[in-house]
Design a protein around this motif. Structure first.
Motif, mmCIF file in Angstrom:
data_model
loop_
_atom_site.group_PDB
_atom_site.id
_atom_site.type_symbol
_atom_site.label_atom_id
_atom_site.label_comp_id
_atom_site.label_asym_id
_atom_site.label_seq_id
_atom_site.Cartn_x
_atom_site.Cartn_y
_atom_site.Cartn_z
ATOM 1 N N GLY A 45 40.794 28.647 42.152
ATOM 2 C CA GLY A 45 39.989 29.643 41.449
ATOM 3 C C GLY A 45 38.507 29.388 41.636
ATOM 4 O O GLY A 45 37.725 30.318 41.868
ATOM 5 N N TYR A 46 38.112 28.112 41.541
ATOM 6 C CA TYR A 46 36.702 27.790 41.758
ATOM 7 C C TYR A 46 36.295 28.053 43.204
ATOM 8 O O TYR A 46 35.216 28.595 43.467
ATOM 9 C CB TYR A 46 36.393 26.337 41.388
ATOM 10 N N LEU A 47 37.156 27.669 44.153
ATOM 11 C CA LEU A 47 36.834 27.912 45.561
ATOM 12 C C LEU A 47 36.722 29.406 45.855
ATOM 13 O O LEU A 47 35.855 29.838 46.631
ATOM 14 C CB LEU A 47 37.879 27.268 46.467
ATOM 15 N N THR A 48 37.571 30.201 45.235
ATOM 16 C CA THR A 48 37.492 31.653 45.411
ATOM 17 C C THR A 48 36.196 32.196 44.826
ATOM 18 O O THR A 48 35.525 33.030 45.447
ATOM 19 C CB THR A 48 38.707 32.341 44.747
ATOM 20 N N LEU A 49 35.840 31.724 43.647
ATOM 21 C CA LEU A 49 34.587 32.150 43.025
ATOM 22 C C LEU A 49 33.387 31.766 43.889
ATOM 23 O O LEU A 49 32.482 32.577 44.098
ATOM 24 C CB LEU A 49 34.462 31.532 41.630
ATOM 25 N N VAL A 59 30.472 22.952 45.632
ATOM 26 C CA VAL A 59 31.036 22.595 46.933
ATOM 27 C C VAL A 59 29.938 22.129 47.879
ATOM 28 O O VAL A 59 30.066 21.105 48.550
ATOM 29 C CB VAL A 59 31.815 23.788 47.545
ATOM 30 N N ASP A 60 28.836 22.849 47.930
ATOM 31 C CA ASP A 60 27.735 22.462 48.808
ATOM 32 C C ASP A 60 27.044 21.200 48.309
ATOM 33 O O ASP A 60 26.510 20.424 49.105
ATOM 34 C CB ASP A 60 26.725 23.599 48.937
ATOM 35 N N ALA A 61 27.028 20.977 47.007
ATOM 36 C CA ALA A 61 26.388 19.783 46.462
ATOM 37 C C ALA A 61 27.204 18.528 46.765
ATOM 38 O O ALA A 61 26.635 17.464 47.022
ATOM 39 C CB ALA A 61 26.197 19.936 44.959
ATOM 40 N N ILE A 62 28.522 18.640 46.726
ATOM 41 C CA ILE A 62 29.375 17.482 46.980
ATOM 42 C C ILE A 62 29.454 17.179 48.478
ATOM 43 O O ILE A 62 29.373 16.032 48.896
ATOM 44 C CB ILE A 62 30.785 17.716 46.401
ATOM 45 N N CYS A 73 31.753 21.069 54.007
ATOM 46 C CA CYS A 73 32.783 21.836 53.296
ATOM 47 C C CYS A 73 32.335 23.278 53.072
ATOM 48 O O CYS A 73 33.128 24.209 53.173
ATOM 49 C CB CYS A 73 33.097 21.191 51.957
ATOM 50 N N GLY A 74 31.075 23.448 52.725
ATOM 51 C CA GLY A 74 30.541 24.791 52.512
ATOM 52 C C GLY A 74 30.563 25.628 53.775
ATOM 53 O O GLY A 74 30.812 26.833 53.720
ATOM 54 N N GLY A 79 32.920 30.096 56.408
ATOM 55 C CA GLY A 79 33.051 30.397 57.825
ATOM 56 C C GLY A 79 33.899 31.637 58.087
ATOM 57 O O GLY A 79 34.491 32.233 57.168
ATOM 58 N N PRO A 80 33.984 32.049 59.348
ATOM 59 C CA PRO A 80 34.707 33.280 59.692
ATOM 60 C C PRO A 80 36.224 33.168 59.537
ATOM 61 O O PRO A 80 36.905 34.184 59.404
ATOM 62 C CB PRO A 80 34.332 33.516 61.157
ATOM 63 N N TYR A 81 36.768 31.956 59.544
ATOM 64 C CA TYR A 81 38.213 31.787 59.427
ATOM 65 C C TYR A 81 38.665 31.498 58.001
ATOM 66 O O TYR A 81 39.818 31.164 57.771
ATOM 67 C CB TYR A 81 38.687 30.666 60.354
ATOM 68 N N ALA A 82 37.773 31.632 57.035
ATOM 69 C CA ALA A 82 38.094 31.330 55.648
ATOM 70 C C ALA A 82 38.570 32.559 54.883
ATOM 71 O O ALA A 82 38.809 32.483 53.682
ATOM 72 C CB ALA A 82 36.882 30.736 54.952
ATOM 73 N N SER A 83 38.703 33.678 55.566
ATOM 74 C CA SER A 83 39.183 34.884 54.885
ATOM 75 C C SER A 83 40.050 35.704 55.829
ATOM 76 O O SER A 83 39.950 35.603 57.040
ATOM 77 C CB SER A 83 38.024 35.714 54.350
#
Length: 138
Positions: A45-49, A59-62, A73-74, A79-83
């Motif tokens: 859910g967080y990754l989707t948000l 995600v970008d901070a970690i 990770c960000g 990226g183009p393959y994430a959806s």
């Protein structure tokens, strides 16, 4: 005859159940599955948000890049393959599909715990009605 023996066997086992006996299959495993799937549901859910907001979230901070310029990770999440590109400009994040899968596992694991197994009592009454009509036209 085999149908009669199966129904009488199931009636015998159901009639001997005490109130302390769990009415669903392996409740401890179901609780574990529900706990793990709820954690997965929160994570996806967080990754989707984060994917839908296109923001610089946790995600970008970690996951920070190093001096070599390797992807973070960000970069992978955005990226183009994430959806999944459905068409018409509609992109479904893969993390959303994972979130739906975790929600399905959570529902399937938790529903029998909440329901309490009321269907077992209804099946006993149906089996008794089936046995009474065999062999006679009363």
């Amino acid at each position: 005859n085999s149908r009669l023996s199966q129904s009488s066997t199931s009636n015998e086992t159901n009639d001997n159940n005490d109130d302390d006996t769990p009415r669903c299959w392996n409740p401890d495993l179901r609780k574990t599955l529900a706990a793990i799937s709820s954690l997965g549901l929160l994570e996806t859910g967080y990754l989707t948000l984060d994917k839908l907001s296109q923001g610089n979230g946790l995600v970008d901070a970690i996951c920070t890049g190093d001096a070599t310029g390797s992807p973070t990770c960000g970069d992978v999440l955005h990226g183009p393959y994430a959806s999944l590109h459905v068409g018409g400009g509609l992109d479904i994040p893969l993390s959303l599909l994972g979130m739906v899968a975790y929600a399905a596992v959570l529902a399937l694991a938790a529903f029998p715990l909440i329901d309490g197994g009321n269907d077992n009592n209804n099946n006993n009454n149906d089996n008794d009605d089936d046995d009474s009509g065999n062999g006679s036209n009363g």
